[in-house]
Each structure stands twice: as structure tokens, then as C-alpha cells.
Design a protein around this motif. Structure first.
Motif, PDB file in Angstrom:
ATOM      1  N   GLU A   9      -2.974  -1.040  14.489  1.00 19.22           N
ATOM      2  CA  GLU A   9      -3.010   0.287  13.875  1.00 19.22           C
ATOM      3  C   GLU A   9      -2.771   0.227  12.368  1.00 19.22           C
ATOM      4  OE1 GLU A   9      -3.641   3.297  15.276  1.00 19.22           O
ATOM      5  OE2 GLU A   9      -4.097   2.310  17.173  1.00 19.22           O
ATOM      6  N   ARG A  10      -2.557  -0.969  11.840  1.00 13.09           N
ATOM      7  CA  ARG A  10      -2.186  -1.150  10.432  1.00 13.09           C
ATOM      8  C   ARG A  10      -3.208  -0.538   9.472  1.00 13.09           C
ATOM      9  NH1 ARG A  10      -2.531  -4.669   6.091  1.00 13.09           N
ATOM     10  NH2 ARG A  10      -0.550  -4.987   5.013  1.00 13.09           N
ATOM     11  N   GLU A  11      -4.481  -0.855   9.671  1.00 11.27           N
ATOM     12  CA  GLU A  11      -5.510  -0.342   8.758  1.00 11.27           C
ATOM     13  C   GLU A  11      -5.587   1.180   8.810  1.00 11.27           C
ATOM     14  OE1 GLU A  11      -7.100  -1.957   6.347  1.00 11.27           O
ATOM     15  OE2 GLU A  11      -5.848  -3.639   6.970  1.00 11.27           O
ATOM     16  N   ALA A  12      -5.464   1.764  10.001  1.00 13.35           N
ATOM     17  CA  ALA A  12      -5.481   3.224  10.132  1.00 13.35           C
ATOM     18  C   ALA A  12      -4.276   3.828   9.424  1.00 13.35           C
ATOM     19  CB  ALA A  12      -5.507   3.630  11.606  1.00 13.35           C
ATOM     20  N   LEU A  13      -3.120   3.189   9.553  1.00 14.92           N
ATOM     21  CA  LEU A  13      -1.921   3.675   8.864  1.00 14.92           C
ATOM     22  C   LEU A  13      -2.128   3.643   7.354  1.00 14.92           C
ATOM     23  CD1 LEU A  13       1.077   4.558   8.707  1.00 14.92           C
ATOM     24  CD2 LEU A  13       1.643   2.116   8.715  1.00 14.92           C
ATOM     25  N   LEU A  14      -2.662   2.551   6.846  1.00 13.30           N
ATOM     26  CA  LEU A  14      -2.871   2.430   5.398  1.00 13.30           C
ATOM     27  C   LEU A  14      -3.876   3.468   4.892  1.00 13.30           C
ATOM     28  CD1 LEU A  14      -2.829  -1.455   4.998  1.00 13.30           C
ATOM     29  CD2 LEU A  14      -1.011   0.184   4.422  1.00 13.30           C
ATOM     30  N   ARG A  15      -4.925   3.744   5.680  1.00 10.96           N
ATOM     31  CA  ARG A  15      -5.874   4.795   5.291  1.00 10.96           C
ATOM     32  C   ARG A  15      -5.186   6.152   5.292  1.00 10.96           C
ATOM     33  NH1 ARG A  15      -9.181   1.989   8.794  1.00 10.96           N
ATOM     34  NH2 ARG A  15      -9.031   3.635  10.360  1.00 10.96           N
ATOM     35  N   SER A  16      -4.328   6.394   6.286  1.00 15.27           N
ATOM     36  CA  SER A  16      -3.604   7.658   6.370  1.00 15.27           C
ATOM     37  C   SER A  16      -2.661   7.827   5.190  1.00 15.27           C
ATOM     38  CB  SER A  16      -2.809   7.735   7.675  1.00 15.27           C
ATOM     39  OG  SER A  16      -3.673   7.700   8.780  1.00 15.27           O
ATOM     40  N   VAL A  17      -1.958   6.765   4.854  1.00 13.78           N
ATOM     41  CA  VAL A  17      -1.035   6.801   3.714  1.00 13.78           C
ATOM     42  C   VAL A  17      -1.805   7.088   2.428  1.00 13.78           C
ATOM     43  CG1 VAL A  17       0.454   5.361   2.254  1.00 13.78           C
ATOM     44  CG2 VAL A  17       0.773   5.385   4.744  1.00 13.78           C
ATOM     45  N   ASP A  18      -2.937   6.421   2.254  1.00 11.38           N
ATOM     46  CA  ASP A  18      -3.743   6.639   1.056  1.00 11.38           C
ATOM     47  C   ASP A  18      -4.219   8.091   0.976  1.00 11.38           C
ATOM     48  OD1 ASP A  18      -5.263   5.688  -1.309  1.00 11.38           O
ATOM     49  OD2 ASP A  18      -6.994   6.151  -0.046  1.00 11.38           O
ATOM     50  N   SER A  45       1.719  -6.412  18.603  1.00 13.17           N
ATOM     51  CA  SER A  45       3.123  -6.404  18.192  1.00 13.17           C
ATOM     52  C   SER A  45       3.341  -5.363  17.095  1.00 13.17           C
ATOM     53  CB  SER A  45       3.526  -7.790  17.687  1.00 13.17           C
ATOM     54  OG  SER A  45       2.794  -8.106  16.526  1.00 13.17           O
ATOM     55  N   THR A  46       4.586  -4.882  17.025  1.00  8.45           N
ATOM     56  CA  THR A  46       4.964  -3.890  16.018  1.00  8.45           C
ATOM     57  C   THR A  46       5.722  -4.589  14.909  1.00  8.45           C
ATOM     58  OG1 THR A  46       5.117  -2.175  17.696  1.00  8.45           O
ATOM     59  CG2 THR A  46       6.248  -1.766  15.631  1.00  8.45           C
ATOM     60  N   ARG A  47       5.412  -4.194  13.678  1.00  6.35           N
ATOM     61  CA  ARG A  47       6.138  -4.744  12.533  1.00  6.35           C
ATOM     62  C   ARG A  47       6.171  -3.717  11.417  1.00  6.35           C
ATOM     63  NH1 ARG A  47       2.574  -8.878   9.104  1.00  6.35           N
ATOM     64  NH2 ARG A  47       1.608  -7.211   7.996  1.00  6.35           N
ATOM     65  N   GLY A  48       7.011  -3.952  10.448  1.00  6.98           N
ATOM     66  CA  GLY A  48       7.139  -3.034   9.326  1.00  6.98           C
ATOM     67  C   GLY A  48       6.002  -3.205   8.339  1.00  6.98           C
ATOM     68  N   VAL A  49       5.459  -2.085   7.902  1.00  8.14           N
ATOM     69  CA  VAL A  49       4.404  -2.097   6.895  1.00  8.14           C
ATOM     70  C   VAL A  49       4.945  -1.356   5.680  1.00  8.14           C
ATOM     71  CG1 VAL A  49       2.066  -1.339   6.331  1.00  8.14           C
ATOM     72  CG2 VAL A  49       2.590  -2.096   8.650  1.00  8.14           C
ATOM     73  N   ASP A  50       4.923  -1.998   4.534  1.00  7.93           N
ATOM     74  CA  ASP A  50       5.392  -1.387   3.293  1.00  7.93           C
ATOM     75  C   ASP A  50       4.283  -0.514   2.720  1.00  7.93           C
ATOM     76  OD1 ASP A  50       7.848  -2.698   3.421  1.00  7.93           O
ATOM     77  OD2 ASP A  50       7.055  -4.459   2.396  1.00  7.93           O
ATOM     78  N   VAL A  51       4.622   0.733   2.423  1.00  8.77           N
ATOM     79  CA  VAL A  51       3.665   1.680   1.860  1.00  8.77           C
ATOM     80  C   VAL A  51       4.321   2.419   0.694  1.00  8.77           C
ATOM     81  CG1 VAL A  51       2.465   1.964   4.067  1.00  8.77           C
ATOM     82  CG2 VAL A  51       4.284   3.556   3.439  1.00  8.77           C
ATOM     83  N   SER A  52       3.492   3.089  -0.082  1.00  8.13           N
ATOM     84  CA  SER A  52       3.985   3.885  -1.199  1.00  8.13           C
ATOM     85  C   SER A  52       3.318   5.248  -1.153  1.00  8.13           C
ATOM     86  CB  SER A  52       3.659   3.189  -2.520  1.00  8.13           C
ATOM     87  OG  SER A  52       4.051   3.985  -3.609  1.00  8.13           O
ATOM     88  N   ILE A  53       4.143   6.304  -1.179  1.00 10.59           N
ATOM     89  CA  ILE A  53       3.638   7.672  -1.211  1.00 10.59           C
ATOM     90  C   ILE A  53       4.257   8.348  -2.430  1.00 10.59           C
ATOM     91  CG2 ILE A  53       3.513   9.897  -0.028  1.00 10.59           C
ATOM     92  CD1 ILE A  53       3.737   8.341   2.617  1.00 10.59           C
ATOM     93  N   MET A  54       3.421   8.756  -3.354  1.00  8.89           N
ATOM     94  CA  MET A  54       3.858   9.358  -4.617  1.00  8.89           C
ATOM     95  C   MET A  54       4.926   8.505  -5.307  1.00  8.89           C
ATOM     96  SD  MET A  54       3.680  13.521  -4.133  1.00  8.89           S
ATOM     97  CE  MET A  54       4.941  13.726  -5.335  1.00  8.89           C
ATOM     98  N   GLY A  55       4.714   7.200  -5.308  1.00  4.23           N
ATOM     99  CA  GLY A  55       5.612   6.293  -6.003  1.00  4.23           C
ATOM    100  C   GLY A  55       6.873   5.934  -5.251  1.00  4.23           C
ATOM    101  N   ARG A  56       7.041   6.438  -4.046  1.00  2.00           N
ATOM    102  CA  ARG A  56       8.223   6.122  -3.246  1.00  2.00           C
ATOM    103  C   ARG A  56       7.854   5.090  -2.199  1.00  2.00           C
ATOM    104  NH1 ARG A  56       7.997  11.214  -5.287  1.00  2.00           N
ATOM    105  NH2 ARG A  56       9.987  12.003  -6.019  1.00  2.00           N
ATOM    106  N   GLU A  57       8.638   4.053  -2.156  1.00  2.00           N
ATOM    107  CA  GLU A  57       8.368   2.952  -1.238  1.00  2.00           C
ATOM    108  C   GLU A  57       9.001   3.225   0.119  1.00  2.00           C
ATOM    109  OE1 GLU A  57       6.333   0.503  -2.260  1.00  2.00           O
ATOM    110  OE2 GLU A  57       6.248   1.512  -4.197  1.00  2.00           O
ATOM    111  N   LEU A  58       8.225   2.984   1.173  1.00  2.00           N
ATOM    112  CA  LEU A  58       8.690   3.175   2.546  1.00  2.00           C
ATOM    113  C   LEU A  58       8.256   1.982   3.380  1.00  2.00           C
ATOM    114  CD1 LEU A  58       7.270   6.762   3.009  1.00  2.00           C
ATOM    115  CD2 LEU A  58       9.668   6.224   2.709  1.00  2.00           C
TER     116      LEU A  58
END
Length: 106
Positions: A24-33, A3-16
Motif C-alpha cells: 500500500e506504500r505507493e498509494a499512501l505516498l500518492r494520497s499524502v502528495d 508486512s507493515t512498516r513505517g513510512v516517512d511522509v511530509s504534509i505541509m512541512g511536518r514530518e510524520l
């Protein structure tokens, strides 16, 4: 199918919030980091001003890293599909006039 759901992330202090399949959540979080670290490194040099320019420079650096890496045993087709999906998700966020990701200069 995951299932697809929203994942809250922060890039340079901006919340998305980015839509992402659960598997794919863990891969997304690694990519964001990784992206966050690259953008902060560029910002901290003081040579590039503005979040949009920093994001472009980070994208160029990451693309260069990808293109100069040996892809032995690597499924490039799957990788391209994932990049396309990420680009669509980024376009959806960046295209949102209410999103201040690239509006501020740090």
C-alpha cells in the motif's frame, strides 16, 4: 500477506511516520502528495488560518470530490475499508501529544 512498516511522509512541512503495508506504500505516498497539495492550496488563499482548520477544509473538499465522482466499476466496500484504515492511522498520529502537526500556524 504484506508486512507493515513505517513510512516517512511530509504534509505541509511536518514530518510524520505512518504505519503502512508494503503493498500500500505507493498509494499512501500518492494520497499524502494529494493531501499536501490540497492543504497548501487552501493555505495559499489566505482565507483559512491554522493547520487544523486547513486540514478540515481539505478533508471536506476531498470528501466532496469523492461523493460527486461517478463510481462506475468502483469497489466502494474496499474503498471504505481503506478509508477506515487511513482514518485510524491519522487518529493515531494526531492523537499523539508529541506530534506538532496541528500545533503550529503558518
Amino acid at each position: 500477506m504484506s508486512s507493515t512498516r513505517g513510512v516517512d511522509v511530509s504534509i505541509m512541512g511536518r514530518e510524520l511516520t505512518i504505519a503502512c503495508a508494503e503493498d500500500e506504500r505507493e498509494a499512501l505516498l500518492r494520497s499524502v502528495d494529494y493531501l499536501d497539495r490540497k492543504m497548501r492550496e487552501i493555505r495559499d488563499t489566505g482565507k483559512v488560518v491554522g493547520a487544523e482548520k486547513i486540514a478540515i477544509m481539505a478533508a471536506l473538499n476531498i470528501t466532496h470530490e469523492l461523493l460527486t465522482t461517478d463510481a462506475g466499476g468502483f469497489d466502494i466496500g474496499d474503498f471504505k475499508r481503506r478509508i477506515t484504515l487511513m482514518q485510524e492511522q491519522i487518529d493515531a498520529v494526531v492523537g499523539d501529544d508529541q506530534n506538532p502537526l496541528f500545533d503550529r500556524v503558518d
